[in-house]
Enzyme design. Sequence first.
Site, PDB file in Angstrom:
ATOM      1  N   LYS A  12      43.245  37.443  42.136  1.00  0.00           N
ATOM      2  CA  LYS A  12      43.917  36.383  41.845  1.00  0.00           C
ATOM      3  C   LYS A  12      45.532  35.961  41.974  1.00  0.00           C
ATOM      4  O   LYS A  12      45.087  35.065  42.730  1.00  0.00           O
ATOM      5  CB  LYS A  12      43.506  35.470  40.261  1.00  0.00           C
ATOM      6  CG  LYS A  12      44.218  36.441  39.812  1.00  0.00           C
ATOM      7  CD  LYS A  12      44.031  35.979  38.658  1.00  0.00           C
ATOM      8  CE  LYS A  12      45.267  36.252  36.957  1.00  0.00           C
ATOM      9  NZ  LYS A  12      46.265  36.438  37.360  1.00  0.00           N
ATOM     10  N   THR A  57      50.231  36.820  34.770  1.00  0.00           N
ATOM     11  CA  THR A  57      50.783  36.401  35.648  1.00  0.00           C
ATOM     12  C   THR A  57      50.103  35.090  36.098  1.00  0.00           C
ATOM     13  O   THR A  57      49.650  34.472  35.662  1.00  0.00           O
ATOM     14  CB  THR A  57      50.033  37.319  36.664  1.00  0.00           C
ATOM     15  OG1 THR A  57      49.970  38.317  36.119  1.00  0.00           O
ATOM     16  CG2 THR A  57      50.096  37.300  38.252  1.00  0.00           C
ATOM     17  N   LYS A 109      55.809  39.159  40.799  1.00  0.00           N
ATOM     18  CA  LYS A 109      54.391  39.687  40.195  1.00  0.00           C
ATOM     19  C   LYS A 109      53.728  39.632  41.243  1.00  0.00           C
ATOM     20  O   LYS A 109      52.726  40.008  41.355  1.00  0.00           O
ATOM     21  CB  LYS A 109      54.494  39.309  38.878  1.00  0.00           C
ATOM     22  CG  LYS A 109      53.103  39.478  37.972  1.00  0.00           C
ATOM     23  CD  LYS A 109      52.781  40.875  38.031  1.00  0.00           C
ATOM     24  CE  LYS A 109      51.413  41.527  37.427  1.00  0.00           C
ATOM     25  NZ  LYS A 109      51.396  42.684  37.750  1.00  0.00           N
ATOM     26  N   TYR A 120      44.043  44.711  27.811  1.00  0.00           N
ATOM     27  CA  TYR A 120      44.839  45.271  28.520  1.00  0.00           C
ATOM     28  C   TYR A 120      45.841  45.794  28.417  1.00  0.00           C
ATOM     29  O   TYR A 120      46.190  46.458  28.575  1.00  0.00           O
ATOM     30  CB  TYR A 120      43.475  45.601  29.423  1.00  0.00           C
ATOM     31  CG  TYR A 120      41.939  45.765  29.641  1.00  0.00           C
ATOM     32  CD1 TYR A 120      41.787  47.203  29.899  1.00  0.00           C
ATOM     33  CD2 TYR A 120      41.485  44.809  30.106  1.00  0.00           C
ATOM     34  CE1 TYR A 120      40.530  47.847  30.059  1.00  0.00           C
ATOM     35  CE2 TYR A 120      40.105  44.773  30.027  1.00  0.00           C
ATOM     36  CZ  TYR A 120      39.680  46.128  30.408  1.00  0.00           C
ATOM     37  OH  TYR A 120      38.161  46.911  29.644  1.00  0.00           O
ATOM     38  N   ARG A 169      32.877  54.982  47.871  1.00  0.00           N
ATOM     39  CA  ARG A 169      34.528  56.282  47.271  1.00  0.00           C
ATOM     40  C   ARG A 169      34.465  57.264  47.894  1.00  0.00           C
ATOM     41  O   ARG A 169      35.626  57.824  47.513  1.00  0.00           O
ATOM     42  CB  ARG A 169      34.931  55.987  45.908  1.00  0.00           C
ATOM     43  CG  ARG A 169      33.946  54.692  45.034  1.00  0.00           C
ATOM     44  CD  ARG A 169      35.490  53.812  45.805  1.00  0.00           C
ATOM     45  NE  ARG A 169      35.333  52.291  44.959  1.00  0.00           N
ATOM     46  CZ  ARG A 169      35.822  51.299  45.340  1.00  0.00           C
ATOM     47  NH1 ARG A 169      37.041  51.632  45.857  1.00  0.00           N
ATOM     48  NH2 ARG A 169      35.657  49.664  44.676  1.00  0.00           N
ATOM     49  N   CYS A 221      43.790  40.937  38.592  1.00  0.00           N
ATOM     50  CA  CYS A 221      45.148  41.079  39.313  1.00  0.00           C
ATOM     51  C   CYS A 221      44.948  40.338  40.215  1.00  0.00           C
ATOM     52  O   CYS A 221      45.281  39.493  41.341  1.00  0.00           O
ATOM     53  CB  CYS A 221      45.744  42.117  38.743  1.00  0.00           C
ATOM     54  SG  CYS A 221      46.733  41.688  37.088  1.00  0.00           S
TER      55      CYS A 221
END
Length: 480
Positions: free
Chosen positions: A293, A145, A232, A25, A449, A290
Site C-alpha cells: 500500500k 505509515t 517511510k 506487529y 520461492r 506495508c
Amino acid sequence: MSNKLKDILDKKGPIKNIGVVGMGYVGIPAAMLFANSPAFDHVYGFQRNSKSSGYKIDMLNRGESPLKGEEPGLEDLIKKVVQANKFKCISDFSKISELDAVTLSIQTPFKNPKDLIPDFSALTEGITLVGKYIKEGSLVVLESTITPGTTNSMARQILEKESGMKAGVDFALAHAPERVMVSRLLKNIQEHDRVIGGIDDISTKRAIELYSPVLTKGKVIPMTATAAEVTKTAENTFRDLQIAAANELALYCEAMGINFYEVRAGIDSLKGEGITRAILWPGAGVGGHCLTKDTYHLERGVKTNGGKLDYLQEEESLFVLARHINDFMPKHMFNLTIAALERVGETPKDANIAMLGWAFLKNSDDARNTPSEYYRDLMLSVGAKVKVHDPYVREYPGVDISHDLNEVISGSDAIAIFTGHDVYMDMVRTANNIKRLMGKYNPIIIDGRNIVNPDEYIEAGFIYKGIGRGDKNSHSIVNL
C-alpha cells in the site's frame, strides 16, 4: 516555534509514562522496549476489547505474545516487563490523561488503490480517542505509515478539535515511522536508524527524547513531519520497485529459457568503487501491510499536497507499475500450474492442489495481504480443489488452514510453494517421499520461492515449474 510549549515541557520534566495505541506487529515490540528501558517508569498498551482482537489484552497481561511467528526475544521480554510491573495492556483510553507521551501504531490500508482513497477509519478513531484525553504538555507520535501531509493536517486537526488545545503550542506532535520487518521486530527497532519528524523543532526534540533510550546501534535522523512521511512511504516503494525489477527479470529469463539465479549471480559479482547493485529475489508475490500500500500513499501525497508534478505525459508512474508487477506474480504461479497440468494431459477442474504457505513471510504468522489468497481464488475459480498448509497461521477468514503437512500433500496432483518456511526447506529435500505421499505417476511441483532442487524432482518423475527457471520449466518428462 512556541515558547509556551517549551516552558510547559521544561516544567513537566522528562518523559516517564508512555502509552502505545495498537497492540500489533509494531505496537507490541515498541511497548516492550519502552517498558524495558530504565529511562521510563511505566508503559500502557491500549487495545480495543473487540471480538477480533480483545484476546490480546489477557495474553499480554499474562506475559504471553499474541504473535505466533518466530520473533527472537519477544516472548521473554514480554514476560520480563509484565513481571516487573512496567507494562500493562488495557482498553480504558482515559488512562491517557495520566501519560507524558502516546504513540499510535494503527493500520492504514486502502479501500481501493485505484482511487487513492485510504481507509483511515481505524487511525482516525485512535487519534480521536487520544485527542479526548491528552493533557497540556503531552507528546503524540504517529508511527503508522501515512500519506505525506497527514500529521500536519488531518491528525493535527482531529487532536486540536478533541483536546481543545493547539499542536505546537499546548502539546507536541510528531511522526516517527516504524521501520520493522516481521521475524526481527525487536532487532529492527533497536538497530535501525530512527527517522523523527515533528511539526516544529520542539516537537521533534521531545520525540527524540522518547525514542533515543531504546536505540542501540541506530541513530536519530531528525526532519520535518512531512519529510518523515515521505521517507517511510518512499523506502517501502523503493523496495517494492527492487522486487518488481527482480520479478520482471525472472519472467524474462523464463521466456528466454535461462536461469535467473545464474544471471543474478553474474550481476551481483560486479564490485568496485562507484558500482551499486541492489538486485533482490523474485517470488510468488509480495504481501504484508506495508509494501502493498505504501506506493499508493506516496502517489496520493503528490496529489494532495498541492504541487505540480512535471512528469512524462500519459505514462504510468514507475512505482505504480512496479506494484502491478508484484501483484501479478500469484497469477503467474497460477499460469505455471495450468501449464504443468497440461503437460500431463490434465485440466484444473477437480485437480487437487496443495498450497504450502499462507503467511507472506517465512517463519511468520503474518498473513496480511498474502499473495497466496489470490492464487487460491484463481484455482477455485477454475474448479480446482485447494488445501492450504501453514505451520504458523492459526486461522484466516473463509480459509481452512491445516497444520498437518502430510495430510495436505497426500493425494494432491500439484504442490504450490508460496512461503519459504523452514519446515518446507526440510520437506522439499526428499522428492521420492513427497511423490509417494502424492501417489501420482507424474506429480507436479510449482516452486514460488526457489526452494527445491529442480533436478532431484525432475529425476523423480515430477513436472517442475519454478519462477525464474527458464532452464528447467520445459524439461523432458521422466517416466519411471
